[in-house]
Design an enzyme around this catalytic site. Sequence first.
Site, PDB file in Angstrom:
ATOM      1  CD1 TRP A  33       0.143  -1.082   3.272  1.00 22.02           C
ATOM      2  CD2 TRP A  33       0.154   1.157   3.318  1.00 22.02           C
ATOM      3  NE1 TRP A  33       0.765  -0.692   4.436  1.00 22.02           N
ATOM      4  CE2 TRP A  33       0.773   0.681   4.494  1.00 22.02           C
ATOM      5  CE3 TRP A  33       0.043   2.543   3.143  1.00 22.02           C
ATOM      6  CZ2 TRP A  33       1.287   1.525   5.489  1.00 22.02           C
ATOM      7  CZ3 TRP A  33       0.561   3.390   4.135  1.00 22.02           C
ATOM      8  CH2 TRP A  33       1.173   2.881   5.288  1.00 22.02           C
ATOM      9  CD  GLU A  76       6.307   5.564  12.096  1.00 19.71           C
ATOM     10  OE1 GLU A  76       7.209   5.306  11.269  1.00 19.71           O
ATOM     11  OE2 GLU A  76       5.768   4.692  12.796  1.00 19.71           O
ATOM     12  CD  GLU A 116       9.257   1.725  10.057  1.00 21.20           C
ATOM     13  OE1 GLU A 116       8.616   2.746  10.342  1.00 21.20           O
ATOM     14  OE2 GLU A 116       9.100   0.644  10.641  1.00 21.20           O
ATOM     15  CG  HIS A 119       4.906   3.640   8.751  1.00 20.51           C
ATOM     16  ND1 HIS A 119       5.646   2.807   9.551  1.00 20.51           N
ATOM     17  CD2 HIS A 119       4.342   2.846   7.801  1.00 20.51           C
ATOM     18  CE1 HIS A 119       5.522   1.565   9.123  1.00 20.51           C
ATOM     19  NE2 HIS A 119       4.744   1.562   8.052  1.00 20.51           N
ATOM     20  CD  GLU A 169      10.138  -1.727  13.380  1.00 15.82           C
ATOM     21  OE1 GLU A 169       8.965  -1.365  13.287  1.00 15.82           O
ATOM     22  OE2 GLU A 169      11.038  -1.286  12.656  1.00 15.82           O
ATOM     23  CB  THR A 172       5.932   1.527  16.463  1.00 13.35           C
ATOM     24  OG1 THR A 172       6.626   0.402  15.943  1.00 13.35           O
ATOM     25  CG2 THR A 172       6.924   2.586  16.875  1.00 13.35           C
ATOM     26  CG  ASP A 201       3.673  -1.475   6.863  1.00  8.68           C
ATOM     27  OD1 ASP A 201       2.958  -2.355   6.368  1.00  8.68           O
ATOM     28  OD2 ASP A 201       4.021  -0.441   6.258  1.00  8.68           O
ATOM     29  CD  GLU A 202       5.751   0.620  12.691  1.00  8.74           C
ATOM     30  OE1 GLU A 202       6.830   0.083  12.419  1.00  8.74           O
ATOM     31  OE2 GLU A 202       5.589   1.851  12.631  1.00  8.74           O
ATOM     32  CG  HIS A 205       9.047  -3.369   9.805  1.00  5.98           C
ATOM     33  ND1 HIS A 205       8.781  -2.028   9.720  1.00  5.98           N
ATOM     34  CD2 HIS A 205       8.917  -3.858   8.541  1.00  5.98           C
ATOM     35  CE1 HIS A 205       8.505  -1.710   8.455  1.00  5.98           C
ATOM     36  NE2 HIS A 205       8.572  -2.813   7.731  1.00  5.98           N
TER      37      HIS A 205
HETATM   38 FE   LIG Z   1       8.810   0.609  12.599  1.00  6.89          FE
HETATM   39 FE   LIG Z   2       6.874   3.100  11.405  1.00  3.22          FE
END
Ligand SMILES: [Fe+2]
Ligand SMILES: [Fe+2]
Length: 334
Positions: A33, A76, A116, A119, A169, A172, A201-202, A205
């Site tokens: 995305w 971010e 990242e 974000h 990670e 967050t 996403d976090e 990661h």
């Molecule tokens: Fe992150």
């Molecule tokens: Fe992030």
Amino acid sequence: MALENIRLEVMKTVEKSIDEFVEKYLIPVEEIWQPTDLLPNSQSENFFEEVTQIREEAQELGYDFWVVLVADMVTEEALPTYESWLMDMEGVEQHGQQKGMQNGWAKWIRHWTGEENRHGDTLNKYLYLSGRVDMKEVEKTTQYLINDGFDIGTGRDPYRNFVYTSFQELATNISHKRVGQLARKKGNKMLAKMCNIIAGDEMRHHLAYREFVKTIFEYDPSEMMLAFEDMMKKKIVMPAQFIRESGQGIGEAFENFSNAAQRLGVYTTQDYIEILQKLNEYWEIDKITSLSDKAEKARDYLMNLPDRMTRIAERIKVPQDPHQFAWVAPNGKL
Ligand SMILES: [Fe+2]
Ligand SMILES: [Fe+2]
């Protein structure tokens, strides 16, 4: 062999699998995305309507909420600091073309950065459109945070850095997820979706970094344990620890932001303790064998730390009065 050399050897060994890590934990550009997917499209006829909707929905959210969202966004946006910090780790070589091969760690860091970077972009655009925050004050905070740089206590050590990123990670992930839940409760669907998808996403990661550490535990258990202990003794310092508002020193803004996050239940001391417990469990530190005496003691320390921190946390009271930030006007309007 000198300790540093063992670390470098381990880094080289894990590096051989870096493409598998990239493939498993990151998503290619053409498939992932982009901020535009979650925000009003400025080329669409409905753009103004959608912006109006964002601004109306934004009226439902309170003071602490905006403070937390601003601090999350600024954190971010200071990505240049994190990328350059990680690029400086032992075992990472930006320039090297070793035997015609690109350094795998540099690739990982660049691809992670690429993900990242979306974000901050997403949240920045949302905040700008919401009309609820003083964007210039927010932008100054971002520039200060990048100017000031940070020191998270890891040095150039990959072991310590990967403990940090494993922890951070997940932290967050939790905070974006909770902000999203609060937004949804107040009917802010677009914002809720944004936060949720960023949280996803976090999580990917986090899973990657914790795997790096797990692998390092197999190769170099005692040193990995000592690095983990060292980071927890220093406490995992959030990047936001270094944020400041215009005209203020470093540290003041963080404490007030952190109190707001605790009041909202977005990120609490209890969360910190639970992250530690999860890492202890995933890395199965209780089962690791052939540790040096020093590393055995480090393990004991880490195993006992969650309980010890829980006892301390019970005594801490979070101040209840919201602090007035330059980022957000008292009634939320400028
Ligand atoms: Fe992150
Ligand atoms: Fe992030």
